[in-house]
Scaffold this motif. Structure first.
Motif, PDB file in Angstrom:
ATOM      1  N   MET A   1      -0.785   6.648  -4.101  1.00 56.47           N
ATOM      2  CA  MET A   1      -0.502   7.013  -2.731  1.00 56.47           C
ATOM      3  C   MET A   1       0.774   7.860  -2.664  1.00 56.47           C
ATOM      4  SD  MET A   1      -0.754   4.659   0.666  1.00 56.47           S
ATOM      5  CE  MET A   1      -1.916   3.627  -0.149  1.00 56.47           C
ATOM      6  N   ARG A   2       1.788   7.477  -3.408  1.00 56.18           N
ATOM      7  CA  ARG A   2       3.032   8.223  -3.406  1.00 56.18           C
ATOM      8  C   ARG A   2       2.815   9.637  -3.927  1.00 56.18           C
ATOM      9  NH1 ARG A   2       7.454   5.678  -6.879  1.00 56.18           N
ATOM     10  NH2 ARG A   2       7.137   3.999  -5.388  1.00 56.18           N
ATOM     11  N   ALA A   5       1.251  11.785  -1.270  1.00 64.49           N
ATOM     12  CA  ALA A   5       2.239  12.120  -0.247  1.00 64.49           C
ATOM     13  C   ALA A   5       3.165  13.230  -0.734  1.00 64.49           C
ATOM     14  CB  ALA A   5       3.046  10.887   0.132  1.00 64.49           C
ATOM     15  N   ARG A  12       4.271   8.671   3.162  1.00 66.00           N
ATOM     16  CA  ARG A  12       3.251   7.761   2.621  1.00 66.00           C
ATOM     17  C   ARG A  12       2.463   7.072   3.717  1.00 66.00           C
ATOM     18  NH1 ARG A  12       7.768   6.294  -0.236  1.00 66.00           N
ATOM     19  NH2 ARG A  12       7.795   4.291   0.796  1.00 66.00           N
ATOM     20  N   ARG A  16      -1.604   6.780   4.113  1.00 65.01           N
ATOM     21  CA  ARG A  16      -2.261   5.490   4.312  1.00 65.01           C
ATOM     22  C   ARG A  16      -3.166   5.534   5.547  1.00 65.01           C
ATOM     23  NH1 ARG A  16       2.170   2.331   4.678  1.00 65.01           N
ATOM     24  NH2 ARG A  16       2.552   2.656   2.480  1.00 65.01           N
TER      25      ARG A  16
END
Length: 57
Positions: A1-2, A5, A12, A16
């Motif tokens: 996820m990071r 981003a 982030r 999400r």
């Protein structure tokens, strides 16, 4: 996820939310505003009205 981003330059939390829902959240509605010129004309009218009747420029 990071990594997503960082790659896309967003927070982030935004990644999400995008993964959780296919449609983005609704945007905030703003009330329409007049132009800066309209506001200046209104201010001039108020200034003249505040001087009172019978007064020249």
């Amino acid at each position: 996820m990071r990594e997503l981003a960082e790659r896309h330059g967003v927070h982030r939390r935004t990644v999400r939310q995008a993964l959780a829902s296919a449609t983005p959240p609704p945007r905030k509605e703003y009330s329409p505003r007049g132009s800066a010129g309209d506001r200046a004309v209104e201010a001039g009218h108020r200034r003249v009205a505040a001087r009172g009747p019978g007064r020249g420029p």
